[in-house]
Structures are given as C-alpha cells and as structure tokens.
Scaffold this active site. Sequence first.
Site, short mmCIF file in Angstrom:
data_model
loop_
_atom_site.label_atom_id
_atom_site.label_comp_id
_atom_site.label_asym_id
_atom_site.label_seq_id
_atom_site.Cartn_x
_atom_site.Cartn_y
_atom_site.Cartn_z
N LYS A 29 0.85 -1.20 0.00
CA LYS A 29 0.00 0.00 0.00
C LYS A 29 0.88 1.24 0.00
O LYS A 29 0.74 2.14 0.82
CB LYS A 29 -0.96 -0.02 1.20
CG LYS A 29 -2.05 1.03 1.10
CD LYS A 29 -3.01 0.94 2.26
CE LYS A 29 -3.96 2.12 2.30
NZ LYS A 29 -3.31 3.36 2.72
N GLY A 30 1.79 1.27 -0.95
CA GLY A 30 2.61 2.46 -1.15
C GLY A 30 1.89 3.38 -2.12
O GLY A 30 0.66 3.39 -2.21
N THR A 31 2.67 4.15 -2.88
CA THR A 31 2.08 5.12 -3.81
C THR A 31 1.17 4.42 -4.82
O THR A 31 0.06 4.88 -5.09
CB THR A 31 3.21 5.84 -4.58
OG1 THR A 31 4.22 6.16 -3.65
CG2 THR A 31 2.73 7.08 -5.26
N THR A 34 -1.96 2.52 -3.15
CA THR A 34 -2.98 3.49 -2.72
C THR A 34 -3.80 3.96 -3.91
O THR A 34 -5.03 4.07 -3.85
CB THR A 34 -2.30 4.69 -2.01
OG1 THR A 34 -1.55 4.16 -0.91
CG2 THR A 34 -3.30 5.71 -1.52
N ALA A 61 -2.41 -6.30 2.14
CA ALA A 61 -1.30 -6.69 3.04
C ALA A 61 -0.19 -5.66 2.95
O ALA A 61 0.15 -5.18 1.86
CB ALA A 61 -0.78 -8.06 2.64
N VAL A 151 7.00 -2.10 -17.02
CA VAL A 151 7.79 -1.32 -18.00
C VAL A 151 7.04 -0.05 -18.37
O VAL A 151 5.95 -0.10 -18.95
CB VAL A 151 8.05 -2.13 -19.29
CG1 VAL A 151 8.96 -1.34 -20.23
CG2 VAL A 151 8.68 -3.48 -18.97
N GLY A 206 10.99 15.34 -6.25
CA GLY A 206 10.37 14.03 -5.98
C GLY A 206 10.48 13.03 -7.12
O GLY A 206 9.89 11.96 -7.05
N LYS A 224 14.00 -3.18 -17.34
CA LYS A 224 12.96 -2.96 -18.36
C LYS A 224 13.46 -3.44 -19.73
O LYS A 224 12.70 -4.01 -20.52
CB LYS A 224 12.57 -1.48 -18.39
CG LYS A 224 11.89 -1.05 -17.08
CD LYS A 224 11.82 0.46 -16.93
CE LYS A 224 11.20 0.87 -15.60
NZ LYS A 224 11.33 2.30 -15.33
N GLY A 327 5.09 7.04 -11.54
CA GLY A 327 4.09 7.77 -10.75
C GLY A 327 2.92 6.88 -10.36
O GLY A 327 2.65 5.87 -11.02
N1 HSE Z 1 12.23 5.23 -10.96
C1 HSE Z 1 11.68 4.96 -12.24
C2 HSE Z 1 11.82 6.19 -13.14
C3 HSE Z 1 10.23 4.57 -12.22
O1 HSE Z 1 12.41 7.18 -12.72
O2 HSE Z 1 11.38 6.13 -14.26
C4 HSE Z 1 10.04 3.16 -11.76
O3 HSE Z 1 10.65 2.25 -12.63
#
Ligand code: HSE
Length: 450
Positions: A29-31, A34, A61, A151, A206, A224, A327
């Site tokens: 239940k992170g970004t 949520t 969980a 990806v 951020g 990826k 995001g």
């Molecule tokens: N941290 C990655 C990015 C997103 O900056 O694109 C997650 O893979």
Amino acid sequence: MTTTHAENRNGNYPGKGVGGAVGVAILGKGTVGTEVLRLLGEFSDNLEQRIGGRIEVRGVAVSNLDKHKDAPEVQGLTLTDDARSLITRDDVDVVVELIGGIDYPRELVLESLKNGKSVVTANKALVAAHADELSQAANEAGVDLYYEAAVAAAIPVVGMLRRSLAGDQVQRISGIVNGTTNYILDAMTTTGMSYEDALAEATRLGYAEADPTADVEGHDAASKAAILASMGFHTRVTYGDVHCEGITQITPADIEAAKKSDETIKLLAICERLTDDNGATVGVNARVHPTLVPNEHPLAAVDKSYNAIFVEAEAAGRLMFYGNGAGGAPTASAVLGDLVGAARNKVHGGRAPADNPYADYPVVDFGEVSTRYHINMTVNDRVGVLADLARTFADAGVSLSAVRQEESGDEAHLIVVTHQAREKDLQVIVDTLAKHDDVRSVNSVIRLDA
Ligand code: HSE
C-alpha cells in the site's frame, strides 16, 4: 436462447461464472497500491460492466502495520501483515503484487500462482530476474501472469509486444524507460547545469528516490530492457544479460559537444536483433547506456521525466509510444488494465497470452555489438598528431566519419566520430589512445545509436 445487447450491458455475458465476483488481494500500500485502491473504488461500476463480474478486494497486506497506524483500514478492510494467509484464501482469485524488491515478492507470487491465483505485478526487478520460473508456475497452474506496469507504467508496451505485434517480427526496440534520468539529462541540456545539481533538483521535485542508485546507474532501465527484449524477440533475456552503464559520468562538456553535433544525450535501453549478411537472426542483445540521439530522431524530443519506446518491426515499420513512465496514477492505470484482463478470464474462462520464449536466440555478448562512437579527447597541439591518432583507428579496422577540433593554448580538443565499429575493437582503440604520448586525456566515449 439468444443474449440481447441489453443483457450484455447488464453484465449477463455467456461463459463460466457469469456475474460472479472476482476476489482480489492487494500486496503493498505504497504510492501505487494506494492509487489502485482509490481507482478501484472510483471506477467500480464501470469495471464491473467491462469484466462481467464485480471486483471485490478481500484484503490489503503491508509489511509493517506500524507505518499505517493512522489509517489501519481501507474500504472497510483492516490491513494485514499476514500476506501468506491472504493470498491463499479460497475467495481470492487474483493477487496484485505491488511490494517491490525481489526475494520476498518472488515467494509470494510463486505461492499465489501455485495456489491457482492469477497474478498482476508491477515489479520489474522481479520479472527481469525470474520471469522463467514465474511463467512456468503460471503455466502449470493454468492462470495468468500480467506485468504491464513493470515497463514504463501507463505506456502500453508489454501488451503491444505480447498482443498487437504478435504476428510481426520485431527488429529493434530503443527506449527512454527511466523518467528520473531523462529529467536529469534534460535539465543538464536545457540549463547547462551539472549532473550533481540536476540530480539534486530531481530529488527536490520528488522524481529521484532518496537512494537514486538504481535510476542513475541504469539498473532500473536494464530490468525494463530485459523484459522488452524477452517479449520482442521471444527469447528469455534476464537482467544479468543486459550491459548497463548509467549517467553519472556525463558532464556539461559532453552535453555541449552533443549540441554542436545536433544531437541530444539520452539514457537509452536498446534491444536489438542481430542478423547475418543474409538477414538470418544470429542472436539478440540488450543494453543500457548514455546515447547520442540525432535531434531529428523522435526520441531526442522526449523531455522532462517522460518515457518513450521506439519500436521497429518488419511489417509495422516504425512505431513510437510516449507518456508517463512512472508515478502512482499512471502505474495504477497499467495495473488496473491487467487486473481487468485477469478478472475477465476468471469470470469467462481462458487465459491471457503467456510468455513464449520459443525462439531462444543466443544473447550476443556486448563486445560483438556494433555501433558508432563519439570520442572526446584532449591532445597536444602539434603537427602530425591528427594523422598519428587516425592511424590508431585504422589499425583496429575502424573507419572515421568526422573529426572536430578546437584549439586552446598548446592543447586541442578533438571529437572523433567513427563509422559502425564493434564494441571490442573500440575498447582496444580507447586503451591505445589513453596510453598515447600525445593524448592528455580521453574525456568521454559516448555511443551514437538510435
Ligand atoms: N524510478 C523509475 C523512473 C520509475 O524514474 O522512471 C520506476 O521504474
């Protein structure tokens, strides 16, 4: 009996389990977790129509309940730290893994699959390292394993390779698949700021994580790349197969030199099918490194933290997919798309197309890959030095395409651009140049390849 459109609109679809609820377990239940929960609530009626059955979240969980003590409930459910009990419940049909890391989620995903649950995961590191094992477990259980969100988040590249281009022959995939590094390189390009300052700004806004290593060293993009190459070439390519260089060594001087050549430096994930003189495939390669992209190429214009994936296929030609690659909401969009697919299959029967690495091409060593190079060096400004250095390239069988020189006092800055050359030949050249009496420093070697 015939089914009317009105009945269909009401979810009365033919098939197994008509109208039945689909039980979902959410792990994490992170970004992203949520956002998935929020959108499941907001879109629930539409999703029911699209699936033909209602999504019911059976539990969420988390690894540390203390972190959630201010909000221990979600949609009337109490959070649990007992993921194993949740995923093995009889009324759970689909497990959504949004934890991150590799070992613990691997255990949970395998256990879910072995218990007959379909799995949706956004975990690129897990898929890039263990796709074979996970996919085999899904096949044995006859359930789905979806990972579109692994990806480039909302950009539908996994589904595109798995379904839309399933009848074509993909030749090459080159992509900007990491938003943090694209943001940093773009800031360096547009403002002239240093790598360190651009990273600090990305952190302040951020984009970059508290520990940005996986992004700036290229590891995130390499995971990826492994997934894209596996899907595109029907060959299992793992994270360990991907040659990986990050952006930490890129300087404002490199950025300036690129501008003078009408090029832009991007961190590219490149997945390539290598062919012999008759066009027969001899292997595949996947790599991540800073790359000079000609400004007329569409990838050069991808700015800020956007991602883009450029695909070349035999019949389709050139395609480009662009958008938010990270995001909460964009990643949740991809997770929900997968969840709808898995839920539909639970309600109506059938399975999503599974990984099919039937082609099993050899993964060609990075040293055998051919590309073009910009070599930036500082040399003594004396008569004959250029001819002398050109001989080093000729001796290694590498032909030069352009040389640019700028004098400054008793030294000169040279930028040498090669024609296509093999990586291992280039390494010999760079080692020889570094030891040459007239070469004060080899400042950078950047590949030109898009
Ligand atoms: N941290 C990655 C990015 C997103 O900056 O694109 C997650 O893979």
